[in-house]
Design a protein around this motif. Structure first.
Motif, short mmCIF file in Angstrom:
data_model
loop_
_atom_site.label_atom_id
_atom_site.label_comp_id
_atom_site.label_asym_id
_atom_site.label_seq_id
_atom_site.Cartn_x
_atom_site.Cartn_y
_atom_site.Cartn_z
N TYR A 368 0.92 -11.39 9.30
CA TYR A 368 0.56 -11.11 7.96
C TYR A 368 1.89 -9.98 7.07
O TYR A 368 2.73 -9.15 8.13
CB TYR A 368 -0.84 -10.45 7.35
CG TYR A 368 -1.20 -10.57 7.31
CD1 TYR A 368 -2.15 -12.61 6.81
CD2 TYR A 368 -2.88 -10.31 7.95
CE1 TYR A 368 -3.34 -13.04 7.05
CE2 TYR A 368 -4.00 -11.10 7.99
CZ TYR A 368 -4.28 -11.89 7.28
OH TYR A 368 -5.80 -12.78 8.04
N ILE A 369 2.60 -10.95 6.04
CA ILE A 369 3.19 -9.98 5.16
C ILE A 369 2.35 -8.83 4.10
O ILE A 369 1.42 -9.43 3.22
CB ILE A 369 4.56 -10.90 5.48
CG1 ILE A 369 5.23 -11.07 6.47
CG2 ILE A 369 5.15 -9.76 3.80
CD1 ILE A 369 5.91 -9.69 6.26
N LEU A 370 2.71 -7.78 3.56
CA LEU A 370 1.35 -7.20 2.76
C LEU A 370 2.46 -6.53 1.65
O LEU A 370 4.24 -6.26 1.92
CB LEU A 370 1.18 -5.92 3.24
CG LEU A 370 -0.35 -5.79 3.30
CD1 LEU A 370 -1.46 -6.72 3.11
CD2 LEU A 370 0.13 -7.12 5.59
N ASP A 371 2.37 -6.60 0.50
CA ASP A 371 3.39 -6.11 -0.80
C ASP A 371 2.46 -5.70 -1.12
O ASP A 371 1.29 -5.86 -1.58
CB ASP A 371 4.25 -7.93 -1.18
CG ASP A 371 5.56 -7.41 -1.43
OD1 ASP A 371 5.62 -6.91 -2.67
OD2 ASP A 371 6.53 -8.13 -0.76
N GLU A 372 2.96 -4.78 -2.63
CA GLU A 372 2.36 -3.80 -3.76
C GLU A 372 3.06 -3.84 -4.46
O GLU A 372 4.92 -3.59 -4.44
CB GLU A 372 1.95 -2.81 -3.17
CG GLU A 372 2.60 -1.76 -3.03
CD GLU A 372 1.47 -0.28 -2.04
OE1 GLU A 372 1.41 -0.02 -3.30
OE2 GLU A 372 2.10 0.11 -1.53
N TYR A 373 2.74 -3.92 -5.96
CA TYR A 373 3.53 -3.10 -7.19
C TYR A 373 2.58 -2.91 -8.07
O TYR A 373 1.87 -3.54 -8.60
CB TYR A 373 4.49 -4.94 -7.62
CG TYR A 373 5.05 -3.98 -8.91
CD1 TYR A 373 4.72 -2.83 -9.49
CD2 TYR A 373 5.98 -5.22 -9.42
CE1 TYR A 373 5.73 -2.47 -10.37
CE2 TYR A 373 7.19 -4.81 -10.62
CZ TYR A 373 6.55 -3.22 -10.91
OH TYR A 373 7.55 -3.47 -12.02
N GLY A 374 2.28 -1.67 -7.79
CA GLY A 374 1.09 -0.58 -8.69
C GLY A 374 -0.34 -1.06 -8.24
O GLY A 374 -0.64 -1.48 -6.64
N PRO A 375 -1.60 -1.35 -8.95
CA PRO A 375 -2.49 -2.03 -8.77
C PRO A 375 -2.41 -3.11 -8.32
O PRO A 375 -3.33 -3.92 -8.22
CB PRO A 375 -3.06 -2.08 -9.91
CG PRO A 375 -1.99 -1.55 -11.24
CD PRO A 375 -0.71 -1.42 -10.47
N ASN A 376 -0.78 -4.06 -8.24
CA ASN A 376 -0.84 -5.68 -7.79
C ASN A 376 -0.59 -5.75 -6.05
O ASN A 376 -0.19 -4.82 -5.48
CB ASN A 376 -0.21 -6.46 -8.97
CG ASN A 376 -0.10 -6.12 -9.79
OD1 ASN A 376 -1.51 -6.28 -10.65
ND2 ASN A 376 0.59 -4.67 -10.43
N ARG A 377 -1.59 -6.03 -5.47
CA ARG A 377 -1.39 -6.08 -4.05
C ARG A 377 -1.14 -8.14 -3.19
O ARG A 377 -1.95 -8.81 -4.10
CB ARG A 377 -2.50 -5.21 -3.30
CG ARG A 377 -2.17 -3.88 -3.41
CD ARG A 377 -2.99 -3.03 -2.72
NE ARG A 377 -2.25 -2.25 -2.29
CZ ARG A 377 -2.86 -1.01 -2.48
NH1 ARG A 377 -4.18 -1.16 -1.75
NH2 ARG A 377 -2.89 0.59 -2.71
N MET A 378 -0.56 -7.99 -2.36
CA MET A 378 -0.67 -9.60 -1.67
C MET A 378 -0.29 -9.26 -0.45
O MET A 378 -0.14 -8.47 0.25
CB MET A 378 1.19 -10.21 -2.20
CG MET A 378 0.97 -11.25 -1.60
SD MET A 378 3.42 -11.35 -1.65
CE MET A 378 3.23 -11.03 -0.33
N VAL A 379 -0.99 -10.71 0.92
CA VAL A 379 -1.20 -10.23 1.83
C VAL A 379 -1.00 -12.04 2.12
O VAL A 379 -1.60 -12.98 1.62
CB VAL A 379 -2.91 -10.14 2.55
CG1 VAL A 379 -3.87 -10.40 1.93
CG2 VAL A 379 -2.19 -10.05 3.89
#
Length: 480
Positions: A368-379
């Motif tokens: 997986y790659i995980l990403d975030e921008y404040g309360p927004n998250r991606m997997v």
């Protein structure tokens, strides 16, 4: 090729707001980038390389420290328009791989953009410090710190950053050095900000490499509407700024060759975050929309690594790699141990760089790659992408096998519920492992309009994030 060949010097080149699509070696037939293309031709280019957050300051902090934003506490671009805000040292008491290189005897220099707080003073192991005062601004009349003094640079800043970098190389050619070059290109402004010799290259360009949607993205905000006043002019400026940067990268390579340092120097080229120039119907990065987006055009960045004595040449890797992997990889390449007292999410991808190990597929590759921008998250993995927006959504899920451009949100499709549940659980476990609850981004009111103080508990009760009127007035605004 010798795996145990250790580079004497490292040159890290970081562009600003450059999408992974904006290079000739990535298949863009409009753009002129011969020097960067040559680095790729004679090195390894990763086509699935991701920033940790699709905006400059948190992405750069993760690159340097190896921590995710919810560990280092920078969750948005740093708004530093007041004297008080300019003085905040956001990475105080957090070490970086540059600290480790410095302690090991490398002379470490910064030329260009910093934008991680307290730009007026050297930090994180750097002894040479030629830094932009903030994060962006005009290419002529850029505010720069030199020898601790703020001044206005009247010449074209891409050239000036390169001049300083070349001077650093010459002054340190006899000792191991680490040089971090932070170009402001291709960040806005684009129109009337670049030399005619570069803009003329694109005056008749059709820009077929940039898809322009017939309709704006429903969540697009101010930049899209500004650019629409002259889309072609802005595209010319964006492309020209990259070509100007490419020319200057060629100057640095030529200097290394002239000084007989090229075979001793590892060169990395990357960007802080991606960018859309009309892709998905908006201009910008993660904060080009509200709610904030995590499209691949925002989170994918170019990444090229080149070291003639030992890194395999002419390879394009599709492995999933993140900017939080840069720290362990650089330290691995120079045979230095990392600090044993911190838990970091990254892993070295050194095995992806050597001929004899290039086909080892899973040992040093993320699922997986995980990403975030404040309360927004991606997997994200190679097949699927899940985006969670805390606490209210809207959430998104894309089947990248059939929908690589992320046009069809399948979050509520019953056929995908099992994989959505699995990825939601994995995302939650990952952030529970690495996020610091004192500054956890899922609890921060980040709007994409800038951060002006330390995050979470570290702010000591002060307001940390800016809410611009254009977001408050949006019909989708629901944070009040």
């Amino acid at each position: 090729m010798k795996k145990n060949s250790t580079p004497k010097n490292i040159v890290m080149i970081v562009s600003d707001d450059q999408g992974a699509w904006a290079l000739g070696c990535a298949g863009n037939k409009d753009i002129v980038t011969p020097n960067i293309d040559s680095l790729a031709k004679n090195g390894v280019r990763f086509e699935n390389f991701f920033c940790t957050s699709p905006v400059c300051s948190p992405a750069r902090a993760s690159m340097l420290t190896g921590r995710i934003p919810s560990q280092h506490g920078i969750h948005d671009w740093l708004e530093d328009s007041t004297i008080e805000r300019k003085k905040i040292e956001y990475l105080e008491n957090q070490n970086s791989y540059v600290d480790i290189l410095s302690e090991a005897g490398y002379t470490c220099g910064l030329s260009g953009k910093w934008h991680m707080g307290a730009s007026h003073k050297p930090q994180k192991g750097f002894s040479h410090w030629f830094a932009h005062e903030s994060g962006s601004g005009p290419y002529y009349a850029a505010p720069m710190y030199k020898n601790g003094e703020l001044y206005v640079e009247t010449d074209y800043i891409t050239d000036v950053i390169t001049d300083d970098a070349i001077q650093f190389v010459n002054e340190n050619k006899d000792t191991p050095f680490y040089l971090h070059i932070g170009y402001t290109a291709p960040h806005s402004p684009w129109i009337d900000n670049h030399p005619k010799e570069y803009t003329d290259l694109y005056k008749n360009c059709l820009f077929e490499s940039v898809p322009q949607s017939k309709e704006n993205h429903p969540n697009s905000i101010f930049l899209t509407h500004e650019v629409q006043q002259d889309i072609t002019g802005n595209l010319i400026g964006y492309f020209a700024s990259i070509t100007a940067m490419d020319y200057n990268i060629g100057r640095i390579i030529d200097e290394l060759v002239k000084l007989d340092l090229r075979e001793e120097t590892l060169i990395i080229f990357t960007s802080d975050n991606g960018f859309s120039c009309g892709h998905h119907g908006f201009w910008g990065k993660g904060n080009g929309t509200f709610p904030i987006n995590l499209f691949d055009t925002s989170v994918k960045v170019p990444f090229i690594i080149n070291y003639p004595p030992s890194i395999k040449k002419g390879i394009v890797s599709d492995k999933l790699i993140s900017a939080y992997d840069i720290r362990p990889t650089i330290l691995d390449l120079v045979n230095l141990p990392d600090s044993p007292d911190i838990t970091l999410p990254g892993q070295s991808f050194i095995n992806s760089l050597y001929e004899e190990n290039f086909d080892i597929d899973e040992e040093n590759n993320h699922i997986y790659i995980l990403d975030e921008y404040g309360p927004n998250r991606m997997v994200r993995n190679k097949d699927f992408k899940l985006i969670k927006r805390y606490p209210y959504g809207p959430d998104e899920f894309y089947d990248l096998r059939y929908d690589p451009n992320e046009n069809d949100n399948k979050y509520f499709d019953p056929d995908y519920q099992s994989v959505i549940e699995e990825m939601t659980l994995d995302l939650s476990k990952w952030f529970l492992t690495y996020a610091n609850p004192e500054i956890d981004g899922s609890r921060e009111s980040v709007f994409g309009s800038g951060q002006k103080n330390l995050a979470g508990d570290w702010s000591k009760g002060k307001q940390s994030y800016i809410l611009e009127d254009y977001i408050r007035e949006s019909p989708k605004y629901n944070y009040d």
